[in-house]
Design a protein around this motif. Sequence first.
Motif, PDB file in Angstrom:
ATOM      1  N   SER A  91       0.839  -1.206   0.000  1.00  0.00           N
ATOM      2  CA  SER A  91       0.000   0.000   0.000  1.00  0.00           C
ATOM      3  C   SER A  91       0.869   1.249   0.000  1.00  0.00           C
ATOM      4  N   ASN A  94       2.097   1.815  -3.425  1.00  0.00           N
ATOM      5  CA  ASN A  94       1.053   2.366  -4.296  1.00  0.00           C
ATOM      6  C   ASN A  94       0.822   3.845  -4.023  1.00  0.00           C
ATOM      7  N   HIS A 203      -4.068   3.025  -8.634  1.00  0.00           N
ATOM      8  CA  HIS A 203      -3.377   2.799  -7.354  1.00  0.00           C
ATOM      9  C   HIS A 203      -4.376   2.732  -6.197  1.00  0.00           C
ATOM     10  N   ASN A 206      -5.720  -0.705  -6.366  1.00  0.00           N
ATOM     11  CA  ASN A 206      -4.761  -1.672  -5.823  1.00  0.00           C
ATOM     12  C   ASN A 206      -4.834  -1.729  -4.294  1.00  0.00           C
TER      13      ASN A 206
END
Length: 233
Positions: A91, A94, A203, A206
Amino acid sequence: MPEKHLSTQFDSELNTVSTRVMELGGLVESQVQQAIHALGQFNAEVAHKVIETEKRVNAMEVEIDRELSSIIARRQPTARDLRLLIAVSKSTANLERAGDEAEKMARMVLSIIQSGTPRNLPASELRVAADLASGLLRKALDAFARLDTVAAVSILKEDDLIDKEFDNFMRVLITYMMEDPRMISPSLDLLFLAKAIERVGDHAKNIAELIIYIVKGADVRHASIEEIESVLK
């Protein structure tokens, strides 16, 4: 964000690193919003601020990764906790890449301003997609803080709207360039800017997938919405 553990020290470390991720997310969200403002106003000063912020984003990513590596080395976490730490690391990556896209947007805005033709470009057509992408990133951060899988699925569905807006803008821009070939060069800057907006949405998507990975232990990166909803039942 994390659940309580037998080790209060481990729990404290997880909470600390989770807080840092949220701080990074807030910084990147602000960076994206400033890039959108720079685009809407063709404001060079704001664009330069976005580019300067990237240094802080990169530094925070490195700090968080260092802390995660230290926790893994010292605590040797069990499967579920290791899954959480891996997801936090991904994370963070991203978020840093979303910051990269904001920086690209700012650089494209500066390039368009330098071309001397900003007012003649159909930049306003990008506003819907830009607002969607910024909102999606904000929702992803909120869902990650609460490990909300329902919100995560909603984010995955909403990302399709950004893709549709990008496709619509592509058609507008191609028509625009065909009508006035002199605008091809600045229009290409606008095209790259539009792609950066789309990537911010990617992103956010994601991060939403990582929420499901943390909670359910399922990798849903290439699964359909129907398959994901089945996993969550």
